[in-house]
Every structure is written in C-alpha cells, then in structure tokens.
Motif scaffolding. Structure first.
Motif, PDB file in Angstrom:
ATOM      1  N   ILE A 164      11.463 -14.226  15.672  1.00  0.00           N
ATOM      2  CA  ILE A 164      10.849 -13.016  16.265  1.00  0.00           C
ATOM      3  C   ILE A 164      10.255 -12.140  15.164  1.00  0.00           C
ATOM      4  CG2 ILE A 164      11.335 -10.822  17.468  1.00  0.00           C
ATOM      5  CD1 ILE A 164      13.354 -12.326  19.185  1.00  0.00           C
ATOM      6  N   ILE A 165      11.048 -11.875  14.104  1.00  0.00           N
ATOM      7  CA  ILE A 165      10.588 -10.997  13.022  1.00  0.00           C
ATOM      8  C   ILE A 165       9.402 -11.634  12.289  1.00  0.00           C
ATOM      9  CG2 ILE A 165      11.239  -9.959  10.795  1.00  0.00           C
ATOM     10  CD1 ILE A 165      12.449  -8.408  12.991  1.00  0.00           C
ATOM     11  N   PHE A 166       9.501 -12.949  12.038  1.00  0.00           N
ATOM     12  CA  PHE A 166       8.404 -13.638  11.342  1.00  0.00           C
ATOM     13  C   PHE A 166       7.124 -13.569  12.178  1.00  0.00           C
ATOM     14  CE2 PHE A 166       5.888 -17.483  10.507  1.00  0.00           C
ATOM     15  CZ  PHE A 166       5.642 -17.308   9.157  1.00  0.00           C
ATOM     16  N   THR A 167       7.259 -13.819  13.485  1.00  0.00           N
ATOM     17  CA  THR A 167       6.081 -13.801  14.353  1.00  0.00           C
ATOM     18  C   THR A 167       5.492 -12.389  14.421  1.00  0.00           C
ATOM     19  OG1 THR A 167       7.113 -15.516  15.664  1.00  0.00           O
ATOM     20  CG2 THR A 167       5.241 -14.422  16.659  1.00  0.00           C
ATOM     21  N   ALA A 168       6.357 -11.385  14.707  1.00  0.00           N
ATOM     22  CA  ALA A 168       5.855 -10.021  14.927  1.00  0.00           C
ATOM     23  C   ALA A 168       5.332  -9.386  13.648  1.00  0.00           C
ATOM     24  CB  ALA A 168       6.968  -9.160  15.524  1.00  0.00           C
ATOM     25  N   SER A 169       6.008  -9.651  12.500  1.00  0.00           N
ATOM     26  CA  SER A 169       5.685  -8.904  11.285  1.00  0.00           C
ATOM     27  C   SER A 169       4.740  -9.633  10.339  1.00  0.00           C
ATOM     28  CB  SER A 169       6.958  -8.571  10.517  1.00  0.00           C
ATOM     29  OG  SER A 169       7.850  -7.910  11.346  1.00  0.00           O
ATOM     30  N   ILE A 170       4.696 -10.941  10.411  1.00  0.00           N
ATOM     31  CA  ILE A 170       3.856 -11.679   9.461  1.00  0.00           C
ATOM     32  C   ILE A 170       2.752 -12.447  10.187  1.00  0.00           C
ATOM     33  CG2 ILE A 170       3.851 -13.510   7.710  1.00  0.00           C
ATOM     34  CD1 ILE A 170       6.776 -12.514   7.086  1.00  0.00           C
ATOM     35  N   LEU A 171       3.147 -13.278  11.159  1.00  0.00           N
ATOM     36  CA  LEU A 171       2.168 -14.143  11.823  1.00  0.00           C
ATOM     37  C   LEU A 171       1.133 -13.332  12.621  1.00  0.00           C
ATOM     38  CD1 LEU A 171       1.990 -17.212  11.800  1.00  0.00           C
ATOM     39  CD2 LEU A 171       3.111 -17.236  14.035  1.00  0.00           C
ATOM     40  N   VAL A 172       1.619 -12.393  13.469  1.00  0.00           N
ATOM     41  CA  VAL A 172       0.693 -11.658  14.349  1.00  0.00           C
ATOM     42  C   VAL A 172      -0.318 -10.812  13.561  1.00  0.00           C
ATOM     43  CG1 VAL A 172       0.567  -9.814  16.094  1.00  0.00           C
ATOM     44  CG2 VAL A 172       2.093 -11.731  16.432  1.00  0.00           C
ATOM     45  N   PRO A 173       0.124  -9.960  12.583  1.00  0.00           N
ATOM     46  CA  PRO A 173      -0.887  -9.166  11.862  1.00  0.00           C
ATOM     47  C   PRO A 173      -1.914 -10.040  11.126  1.00  0.00           C
ATOM     48  CG  PRO A 173       1.304  -8.348  11.377  1.00  0.00           C
ATOM     49  CD  PRO A 173       1.485  -9.612  12.151  1.00  0.00           C
ATOM     50  N   VAL A 174      -1.428 -11.122  10.467  1.00  0.00           N
ATOM     51  CA  VAL A 174      -2.363 -11.975   9.715  1.00  0.00           C
ATOM     52  C   VAL A 174      -3.339 -12.664  10.675  1.00  0.00           C
ATOM     53  CG1 VAL A 174      -2.525 -14.052   8.282  1.00  0.00           C
ATOM     54  CG2 VAL A 174      -0.799 -12.339   7.779  1.00  0.00           C
ATOM     55  N   CYS A 175      -2.793 -13.247  11.751  1.00  0.00           N
ATOM     56  CA  CYS A 175      -3.661 -13.945  12.714  1.00  0.00           C
ATOM     57  C   CYS A 175      -4.629 -12.968  13.373  1.00  0.00           C
ATOM     58  CB  CYS A 175      -2.828 -14.641  13.787  1.00  0.00           C
ATOM     59  SG  CYS A 175      -1.946 -16.052  13.134  1.00  0.00           S
ATOM     60  N   LYS A 176      -4.155 -11.758  13.631  1.00  0.00           N
ATOM     61  CA  LYS A 176      -5.014 -10.773  14.290  1.00  0.00           C
ATOM     62  C   LYS A 176      -6.195 -10.398  13.386  1.00  0.00           C
ATOM     63  CE  LYS A 176      -4.897  -6.504  16.794  1.00  0.00           C
ATOM     64  NZ  LYS A 176      -4.140  -5.440  17.412  1.00  0.00           N
ATOM     65  N   ILE A 177      -5.886 -10.152  12.106  1.00  0.00           N
ATOM     66  CA  ILE A 177      -6.949  -9.798  11.156  1.00  0.00           C
ATOM     67  C   ILE A 177      -7.939 -10.960  11.036  1.00  0.00           C
ATOM     68  CG2 ILE A 177      -7.437  -9.324   8.706  1.00  0.00           C
ATOM     69  CD1 ILE A 177      -4.712  -7.778   8.677  1.00  0.00           C
ATOM     70  N   LEU A 178      -7.417 -12.202  10.899  1.00  0.00           N
ATOM     71  CA  LEU A 178      -8.300 -13.368  10.750  1.00  0.00           C
ATOM     72  C   LEU A 178      -9.120 -13.600  12.019  1.00  0.00           C
ATOM     73  CD1 LEU A 178      -5.969 -15.890   8.865  1.00  0.00           C
ATOM     74  CD2 LEU A 178      -7.868 -14.551   7.933  1.00  0.00           C
ATOM     75  N   ALA A 179      -8.490 -13.465  13.188  1.00  0.00           N
ATOM     76  CA  ALA A 179      -9.209 -13.709  14.452  1.00  0.00           C
ATOM     77  C   ALA A 179     -10.344 -12.693  14.625  1.00  0.00           C
ATOM     78  CB  ALA A 179      -8.236 -13.620  15.623  1.00  0.00           C
ATOM     79  N   LEU A 180     -10.068 -11.414  14.314  1.00  0.00           N
ATOM     80  CA  LEU A 180     -11.112 -10.390  14.472  1.00  0.00           C
ATOM     81  C   LEU A 180     -12.241 -10.598  13.464  1.00  0.00           C
ATOM     82  CD1 LEU A 180      -9.049  -7.175  15.245  1.00  0.00           C
ATOM     83  CD2 LEU A 180     -10.688  -8.279  16.754  1.00  0.00           C
ATOM     84  N   VAL A 225      -1.392  -9.031  21.794  1.00  0.00           N
ATOM     85  CA  VAL A 225      -0.217  -9.209  20.939  1.00  0.00           C
ATOM     86  C   VAL A 225      -0.083  -8.137  19.852  1.00  0.00           C
ATOM     87  CG1 VAL A 225      -0.092 -11.712  21.299  1.00  0.00           C
ATOM     88  CG2 VAL A 225      -1.347 -10.816  19.333  1.00  0.00           C
ATOM     89  N   GLY A 226      -1.173  -7.418  19.547  1.00  0.00           N
ATOM     90  CA  GLY A 226      -1.186  -6.504  18.399  1.00  0.00           C
ATOM     91  C   GLY A 226      -0.065  -5.496  18.374  1.00  0.00           C
ATOM     92  N   ARG A 227       0.228  -4.843  19.507  1.00  0.00           N
ATOM     93  CA  ARG A 227       1.218  -3.770  19.543  1.00  0.00           C
ATOM     94  C   ARG A 227       2.639  -4.272  19.289  1.00  0.00           C
ATOM     95  NH1 ARG A 227       3.049  -3.782  24.839  1.00  0.00           N
ATOM     96  NH2 ARG A 227       3.367  -1.562  25.157  1.00  0.00           N
ATOM     97  N   TRP A 228       2.887  -5.580  19.543  1.00  0.00           N
ATOM     98  CA  TRP A 228       4.236  -6.110  19.371  1.00  0.00           C
ATOM     99  C   TRP A 228       4.649  -6.152  17.910  1.00  0.00           C
ATOM    100  CZ3 TRP A 228       7.558  -6.517  23.270  1.00  0.00           C
ATOM    101  CH2 TRP A 228       7.032  -6.426  24.547  1.00  0.00           C
ATOM    102  N   SER A 229       3.699  -6.031  16.991  1.00  0.00           N
ATOM    103  CA  SER A 229       4.053  -6.001  15.562  1.00  0.00           C
ATOM    104  C   SER A 229       4.877  -4.759  15.219  1.00  0.00           C
ATOM    105  CB  SER A 229       2.791  -5.984  14.707  1.00  0.00           C
ATOM    106  OG  SER A 229       2.049  -7.127  14.944  1.00  0.00           O
ATOM    107  N   MET A 230       4.811  -3.743  16.074  1.00  0.00           N
ATOM    108  CA  MET A 230       5.524  -2.494  15.789  1.00  0.00           C
ATOM    109  C   MET A 230       7.039  -2.696  15.826  1.00  0.00           C
ATOM    110  SD  MET A 230       4.345   0.350  14.877  1.00  0.00           S
ATOM    111  CE  MET A 230       3.216   1.569  15.458  1.00  0.00           C
ATOM    112  N   VAL A 231       7.477  -3.867  16.281  1.00  0.00           N
ATOM    113  CA  VAL A 231       8.907  -4.120  16.434  1.00  0.00           C
ATOM    114  C   VAL A 231       9.678  -3.890  15.127  1.00  0.00           C
ATOM    115  CG1 VAL A 231       9.384  -6.595  16.029  1.00  0.00           C
ATOM    116  CG2 VAL A 231      10.164  -5.573  18.059  1.00  0.00           C
TER     117      VAL A 231
END
Ligand code: ZN
Ligand code: ZN
Length: 444
Positions: free
Chosen positions: A327-343, A372-378
C-alpha cells in the motif's frame, strides 16, 4: 443509437432532423461535443456518446435525498470531532488523541503547512461542502433559493476534489498496523463515527446532481439559438461552463464569463499544456527532497532514527507486512511517479498525431491518473496520526521530517497539473462522427 425505453437517446447527430429544446443542450467537458440530453427518469444517467463521460445523473427526490445525506454526514463529523479517536498505551504510559490532534500537534512541531493540509482536506473542506449542500437543498425544499445560493453553488466544484476523508481512513488503518505490534491500541468512538462520516460523505457527493441544481436555481437559462448537437462547441463559437454546465456563446472580444454562474469560461484555443508542464516540473523538483529527506524521525529509548519513504517500505518488508508495504509503495512511490510520467506522456502525444493510443485509450489513461492522484496523500496522513499518537518522550516518540511537507506538495502539485490538463486536447485531432469512439448511452 437505440431508442428503447431503457436507453435514453442522446441526440448528437446533426443529420437527424429533430427539434431539440435549447434547455436540453450540454457540452461534454472531456471532448467538447455538443449533445442534447434525453428526458431522464430518476435512477438514469446520460453518458457522452463520443467519450463516455457521464454528463448527468438523475435521482429521485434529489433535494430531500442530498439534504438528508448531508445532515447525517454533518452529525457523523460532529461526533468524530467530539470523542476520542485512538488510544495508545506503552509500558503503562497512555495517550489518547482526538481527530483534530492529528493537525494541532503538527503545528506544535513546526509543520504548520502539513497541519493545514490535513485540517483542510479532512475537516474544513468537507464541512464547507456539507453546509453548502444543506443550504442549497433547504432553499429547493422551501420553493425559492436562499440568499447567496449561486455563489455557494459555485464553490462546490472547487471544493469537491480536495475532500479526502476516505484517504484519511486508509491512513489511520496503516498507522494502526504500524504500531499494533509494539503497544496496546484502543479504538475510540470517534474512529467508528469517522469511518461512517467518510462513507456518508462519498454518498453525499454522489447524490448531488449539479445539472439539476443549477437548473433549479435558474430555470430560464438555455443554450444560444442555432446551437447544433453533434458538432463540437468550439467550431460553433460556443463554450460549456465547467461550473454550471450552461452552453454560452463566446464574445468577439475580451474574457468570457458564464451568463448563469459568472465563472470564467475556458474556450478552446488549441493545445496549450504550459500550466500542466510547469506544475509537473515543480512536482518533479519537490519529489527529490520528498524521497531524500526523512519523512519521520522515531525516538526509541533515547536513540533517534530517521526514516525515508522507501526506508519505511523496506521496514514493513523486513517485518513481513507485505500488504502494508505494498500500500505504502503504491501510494507513495508508484502513483506519484506514474502520474507524472502519464501526464508528461499525454502532453507529448496530444501534440503528435502519429503517436500511439486512440483518443478513447488516452482519455481512459487520463481518468485513471486523475482518480488515483489523491490517494498518495495516505503517507502524509500516516505521519500526522503517528506524530499525534506516539508522544512518550524518550521512551518512544515520533516527529515529522522535512519530507512530509515536500511530499504533500508533490501530491497537491500533481493534482493541480491533472486538473489543468485540458482533456479537449485529446479529442482535438479526432473526427467527432467517428462511430468507433461512440458508446451507447447508459441506463442505471
Ligand atoms: Zn464527451
Ligand atoms: Zn456557469
């Protein structure tokens, strides 16, 4: 396009000669297509025939439904603030926190911006939203809008994406799993009422039919004469208001504002991704301190050990807590990086016609990115809760690290970047009569 009683027909074809009331015309915010809404029964929704975006969703007794849900949610929030949230006991020394402590203790530890971020997303903005919905629905039930209803209705759109009570629930669960092995944990009444609050808040936002709300506030507003469904708004010199949904004719000069809600209009002037790119650049810069500096510092029996985001993930893996590490890896590392790359990739491919992916696949990628972006706030919430909960001095205490603010900034900046990305760019090169991209309107 089917006309069966279970699939309300959206008129989006210029060839079909059919007189459509100008009151029924809407512009899809994702693809800019002008469509005519069918008559919808309660429980039905209308999707854009070109991109599948849900244009409106009707409910039975909308004012009563939203008011009842908003009042129930406000009650759950009041109970969540009034009672103890979580209790923590280690070697006979106990500590009980209330919900607001997750923000107030951060202020005491010189992290006022992180505290503000937590307070706004978890308590203040949901409170503003719920009071606004109650005010608007009470006016509808009384038969005339209450004072300042239009100004209040305008704020709803801006507040909604920043309410994160559901993310805070996940943050609380992760925090509890983190400390459950080392101390006795007691769940206060406020924990359960807060879970109910998060669920009710989701139900309230789902219940609000923005289209019906604005129509009730002003029944006379309609699209300009001559608007033709089935063509894009921009090719007819029209623009749909993102706040109230009214179709507006664009003035020849000057800045355009909506006739009904007075919010600024954003006419399509071609692809312009500069704001998104600037915000993405800022988030990449903030991502470095967010990962290089410690996000929290744990003091245990007099010795301090700082831990970074990735360090926290590795610690969970060492302890065998694979689900939480995931959960922490997905929310804190995977999601922000993927979000930046996707945009970044979306900004690139909308400028290059030959690039991969159909418009439908591109818009799906964008929708996932936005969702998914807001879930990084976890991770920020985990820090806020642990810092408030574990304050046993030299025996064991946790303080926030400088990465907490940097990481909160990454989440906010990437959310803003996604919001400012103009989805119409995805459809700019596509022909709007392309049946391949058409989707039959749905019925729920
Ligand atoms: Zn559309
Ligand atoms: Zn408007």
């Amino acid at each position: 396009m089917s006309d069966s009683p279970h699939t309300p027909a959206i008129t989006a074809q210029p060839h079909r000669r059919r007189t459509v009331s100008r009151r029924r015309l809407r512009v899809c915010h994702e693809c800019d297509l002008l469509v005519a809404l069918p008559r919808l029964a309660p429980g039905q929704k209308a999707d854009c025939p070109r991109c599948g975006h849900t244009l409106v969703r009707r409910h039975a007794n909308p004012a009563e439904r939203s008011l009842a849900l908003a009042l129930a949610t406000l009650t759950a929030l009041a109970l969540s603030v009034a009672f103890p949230f979580i209790g923590f006991e280690l070697s006979g020394i106990g500590n009980r926190i209330e919900l607001t402590d997750s923000a107030s203790i951060l202020i005491g530890l010189h992290q006022p911006l992180v505290a503000l971020c937590v307070l706004l997303t978890v308590i203040i903005l949901p409170l503003v939203y719920l009071l606004s919905v109650s005010w608007l629905c009470a006016g509808m039930l009384l038969g005339r809008p209450l004072p300042r209803s239009r100004q209040i209705a305008r704020t709803l759109r801006h507040v909604t994406p920043w309410m994160m009570a559901d993310v805070f629930v996940i943050g609380t669960l992760v925090s509890l799993i983190k400390v459950v092995g080392m101390a006795d944990i007691e769940l206060g009444m406020s924990f359960w009422t807060f879970c109910a609050f998060a669920l009710l808040l989701l139900m309230t936002t789902q219940s609000v039919d923005k289209d019906w709300l604005w129509f009730s506030l002003d029944r006379r507003a309609m699209a300009p004469p001559g608007a033709v469904p089935g063509r894009t708004a921009s090719e007819q010199n029209l623009c749909g208001c993102a706040t109230c949904g009214l179709v507006n004719a664009l003035p020849a000069h000057g800045k355009a504002r909506c006739r009904r809600c007075d919010e600024p209009l954003h006419p399509w002037h071609g692809i312009n991704n500069q704001a998104t790119l600037a915000l993405l650049a800022a988030s990449v810069i903030m991502y470095l301190p967010a990962n290089l500096y410690p996000i929290m510092v744990t003091t245990s029996l007099g010795s301090s050990s700082p831990s970074t985001i990735i360090g926290g993930v590795l610690l969970f893996i060492q302890h065998g807590d694979w689900p939480i590490a995931f959960i922490i890896f997905t929310a804190s590392i995977l999601v922000p990086v993927c979000k930046i790359l996707a945009l970044l990739w979306l900004c690139y491919i909308v400028r290059h016609e030959q690039a991969a992916l159909s418009p439908m696949s591109r818009i799906r990628l964008y929708r996932i990115t936005e969702f998914v972006g807001r879930w990084s706030m976890v991770d920020v919430f985990v820090v806020a809760i642990l810092v408030a909960l574990i304050r046993n001095g030299n025996l064991m205490s946790i303080e926030p690290g400088p990465a907490a603010l940097a990481f909160a900034a990454v989440v906010v900046l990437t959310m803003l970047a996604a919001m400012l990305f103009d989805q119409r760019a995805i459809w700019a090169g596509a022909t709007h009569n392309n049946n391949e991209n058409r989707k039959e309107p749905n019925h729920v």
